[in-house]
Design a protein around this motif. Structure first.
Motif, PDB file in Angstrom:
ATOM      1  N   SER A   1      84.836  23.353   5.819  1.00 43.40           N
ATOM      2  CA  SER A   1      84.048  24.559   6.042  1.00 43.40           C
ATOM      3  C   SER A   1      82.864  24.247   6.959  1.00 43.40           C
ATOM      4  CB  SER A   1      83.520  25.111   4.711  1.00 43.40           C
ATOM      5  OG  SER A   1      82.539  24.253   4.173  1.00 43.40           O
ATOM      6  N   HIS A   2      82.418  25.243   7.715  1.00 40.53           N
ATOM      7  CA  HIS A   2      81.255  24.995   8.574  1.00 40.53           C
ATOM      8  C   HIS A   2      79.992  24.855   7.729  1.00 40.53           C
ATOM      9  CE1 HIS A   2      80.183  29.324   8.232  1.00 40.53           C
ATOM     10  NE2 HIS A   2      78.992  28.953   8.652  1.00 40.53           N
ATOM     11  N   GLN A   3      79.990  25.430   6.525  1.00 34.36           N
ATOM     12  CA  GLN A   3      78.830  25.250   5.645  1.00 34.36           C
ATOM     13  C   GLN A   3      78.669  23.776   5.247  1.00 34.36           C
ATOM     14  OE1 GLN A   3      81.194  27.598   5.275  1.00 34.36           O
ATOM     15  NE2 GLN A   3      80.253  29.600   4.841  1.00 34.36           N
ATOM     16  N   ARG A   4      79.795  23.117   5.026  1.00 34.91           N
ATOM     17  CA  ARG A   4      79.717  21.692   4.677  1.00 34.91           C
ATOM     18  C   ARG A   4      79.159  20.880   5.846  1.00 34.91           C
ATOM     19  NH1 ARG A   4      84.960  18.498   2.490  1.00 34.91           N
ATOM     20  NH2 ARG A   4      85.244  20.558   1.479  1.00 34.91           N
ATOM     21  N   VAL A   5      79.541  21.248   7.051  1.00 32.07           N
ATOM     22  CA  VAL A   5      79.026  20.559   8.238  1.00 32.07           C
ATOM     23  C   VAL A   5      77.530  20.804   8.392  1.00 32.07           C
ATOM     24  CG1 VAL A   5      79.158  20.409  10.753  1.00 32.07           C
ATOM     25  CG2 VAL A   5      81.253  20.647   9.409  1.00 32.07           C
ATOM     26  N   VAL A   6      77.082  22.034   8.152  1.00 34.01           N
ATOM     27  CA  VAL A   6      75.646  22.346   8.242  1.00 34.01           C
ATOM     28  C   VAL A   6      74.853  21.463   7.281  1.00 34.01           C
ATOM     29  CG1 VAL A   6      73.897  24.105   7.784  1.00 34.01           C
ATOM     30  CG2 VAL A   6      75.963  24.714   9.044  1.00 34.01           C
ATOM     31  N   LEU A   7      75.292  21.379   6.054  1.00 37.17           N
ATOM     32  CA  LEU A   7      74.569  20.592   5.056  1.00 37.17           C
ATOM     33  C   LEU A   7      74.595  19.101   5.404  1.00 37.17           C
ATOM     34  CD1 LEU A   7      75.818  22.377   1.803  1.00 37.17           C
ATOM     35  CD2 LEU A   7      73.606  22.673   2.942  1.00 37.17           C
ATOM     36  N   ALA A   8      75.738  18.611   5.874  1.00 39.65           N
ATOM     37  CA  ALA A   8      75.839  17.204   6.269  1.00 39.65           C
ATOM     38  C   ALA A   8      74.897  16.904   7.428  1.00 39.65           C
ATOM     39  CB  ALA A   8      77.280  16.870   6.647  1.00 39.65           C
ATOM     40  N   TRP A   9      74.783  17.835   8.364  1.00 41.14           N
ATOM     41  CA  TRP A   9      73.858  17.671   9.498  1.00 41.14           C
ATOM     42  C   TRP A   9      72.420  17.588   8.999  1.00 41.14           C
ATOM     43  CZ3 TRP A   9      70.278  21.521  11.084  1.00 41.14           C
ATOM     44  CH2 TRP A   9      69.576  21.217  12.260  1.00 41.14           C
ATOM     45  N   GLU A  10      72.058  18.442   8.068  1.00 38.36           N
ATOM     46  CA  GLU A  10      70.690  18.416   7.530  1.00 38.36           C
ATOM     47  C   GLU A  10      70.408  17.106   6.802  1.00 38.36           C
ATOM     48  OE1 GLU A  10      70.573  23.271   7.066  1.00 38.36           O
ATOM     49  OE2 GLU A  10      71.014  22.016   5.316  1.00 38.36           O
ATOM     50  N   LEU A  11      71.345  16.666   6.000  1.00 39.68           N
ATOM     51  CA  LEU A  11      71.156  15.420   5.258  1.00 39.68           C
ATOM     52  C   LEU A  11      71.085  14.221   6.190  1.00 39.68           C
ATOM     53  CD1 LEU A  11      73.557  16.048   2.243  1.00 39.68           C
ATOM     54  CD2 LEU A  11      71.058  16.119   2.222  1.00 39.68           C
TER      55      LEU A  11
ATOM     56  N   LEU B   1      75.509  19.045  17.548  1.00 40.28           N
ATOM     57  CA  LEU B   1      74.877  19.922  16.560  1.00 40.28           C
ATOM     58  C   LEU B   1      73.367  20.011  16.788  1.00 40.28           C
ATOM     59  CD1 LEU B   1      76.855  18.805  13.385  1.00 40.28           C
ATOM     60  CD2 LEU B   1      77.301  20.747  14.885  1.00 40.28           C
ATOM     61  N   ASN B   2      72.751  18.894  17.146  1.00 41.36           N
ATOM     62  CA  ASN B   2      71.316  18.919  17.436  1.00 41.36           C
ATOM     63  C   ASN B   2      71.016  19.838  18.608  1.00 41.36           C
ATOM     64  OD1 ASN B   2      70.555  17.162  15.372  1.00 41.36           O
ATOM     65  ND2 ASN B   2      70.789  15.347  16.653  1.00 41.36           N
ATOM     66  N   GLN B   3      71.842  19.769  19.639  1.00 36.55           N
ATOM     67  CA  GLN B   3      71.647  20.624  20.810  1.00 36.55           C
ATOM     68  C   GLN B   3      71.809  22.091  20.441  1.00 36.55           C
ATOM     69  OE1 GLN B   3      74.226  19.327  23.980  1.00 36.55           O
ATOM     70  NE2 GLN B   3      73.427  17.235  23.941  1.00 36.55           N
ATOM     71  N   ALA B   4      72.789  22.382  19.583  1.00 39.25           N
ATOM     72  CA  ALA B   4      73.019  23.771  19.180  1.00 39.25           C
ATOM     73  C   ALA B   4      71.838  24.312  18.373  1.00 39.25           C
ATOM     74  CB  ALA B   4      74.302  23.864  18.370  1.00 39.25           C
ATOM     75  N   ALA B   5      71.274  23.453  17.514  1.00 34.25           N
ATOM     76  CA  ALA B   5      70.198  23.897  16.643  1.00 34.25           C
ATOM     77  C   ALA B   5      68.867  24.069  17.382  1.00 34.25           C
ATOM     78  CB  ALA B   5      70.015  22.910  15.488  1.00 34.25           C
ATOM     79  N   THR B   6      68.753  23.457  18.560  1.00 35.44           N
ATOM     80  CA  THR B   6      67.501  23.564  19.307  1.00 35.44           C
ATOM     81  C   THR B   6      67.646  24.445  20.544  1.00 35.44           C
ATOM     82  OG1 THR B   6      68.038  21.510  20.490  1.00 35.44           O
ATOM     83  CG2 THR B   6      66.662  21.321  18.523  1.00 35.44           C
TER      84      THR B   6
END
Length: 293
Positions: free
Chosen positions: A240-250, A287-292
């Protein structure tokens, strides 16, 4: 210590906790479902529950969620002593133009009274981790913090945290609370990265940084594009993309924790697996590029 476990002050607990708010406010599931969500999370290894005095429906009974957490823990067959329960004081529910809203009360006497009520609702003599939920613009922050310090002296709380704070308030909290301050809880997600400087500063101070609304909460449709890269990585990994979001944050730092909410057990069971998900350097860059962006 496994990848799913991290040090939070004197505690060792799961990097992914369960944010319990949605189980008791507007749109909540029925009580049996809510307890089952908590039980299934705990059975799957979650050892970090996040609640608050103010997690109840506007106009309804106060402290509903704290009582729900207690009921779930009292009826759970696992090792209760291993579960970190964090709660918060300083917020309450209200109505604005007939709509459910949130209001703040950082008066020292209110913080002390509500913290004692929280301990009673949770069925404990001493709260594991007690946050001041949000600064009150009508009360000098130092006065609110001094009340929090008094709660440790009185044995109501073992450790303390602050929430929704900037660096200046974080530093003031460290100055007044000293080593009793172990955590900062701020909003952080791909659509809310403005607290990254607080995340980094918390790491410098040796404090845990706990992300609330780590999956974005209620976001505007225009923000959805921020998640495109996360969906792409998720599709490549078959998760799930939610799992990827949380893994990115951690992956931001070892001091980071996430407390996603859930209305269904399947949601938190998926989220818990984020702690064991490793992202490649190339994936993190995307993911960092997408978030910024």
């Amino acid at each position: 210590m496994t990848s799913s476990m991290r040090a939070l002050g004197p505690f060792t607990t799961t990097a992914v906790g369960l944010g319990c708010m949605g189980l008791s406010i507007e749109g909540k599931p029925d009580q049996a479902t809510a307890i089952d969500v908590i039980h299934q999370a705990l059975d799957a290894g979650c050892r970090h529950l996040d609640t608050a005095w103010s997690y109840y429906e506007s106009g309804g009974p106060e402290q509903t969620n704290e009582r729900l957490v207690r009921q779930a823990l009292d009826s759970w067959k696992g090792p209760r002593q291993d579960v970190l329960v964090a709660t918060k004081v300083g917020h309450y529910r209200n109505f604005t133009d007939g709509r459910p809203t949130w209001a703040v009360d950082g008066r020292p006497e209110s913080l002390i009274r509500h913290a004692k009520e929280s301990a009673q609702a949770l069925g404990v003599d001493t709260i594991d981790l007690l946050y001041m939920h949000r600064p009150d613009p009508q009360v000098p922050y130092q006065e609110s913090l001094e009340a929090m310090a008094e709660l440790v002296k009185q044995g109501v709380a073992r450790t303390l945290g602050v929430s929704n704070v900037d660096i200046e308030r974080m530093d003031l909290a460290r100055q007044i609370l000293g080593d009793d301050l172990v955590a900062v809880q701020n909003q952080f997600s791909p659509t809310f990265t403005s607290s990254r400087q607080e995340l980094d500063h918390a790491a410098e101070l040796g404090l845990a940084f706990v992300c609330w609304s780590p999956l974005g909460g209620f976001r505007a449709p225009k923000d959805e594009t921020r998640y495109d890269a996360f969906r792409q990585v998720a599709q490549e990994r078959g998760v799930s993309h939610q799992r990827v979001v949380l893994a990115w944050e951690l992956s931001q730092n070892r001091n980071v924790f996430v407390v996603p909410g859930a209305h269904r057990a399947a949601t938190i069971l998926d989220s818990l697996q984020a702690a064991d998900m490793e992202l490649s350097e190339e994936g993190m860059d995307r993911l960092n590029q997408a978030a910024t962006a």
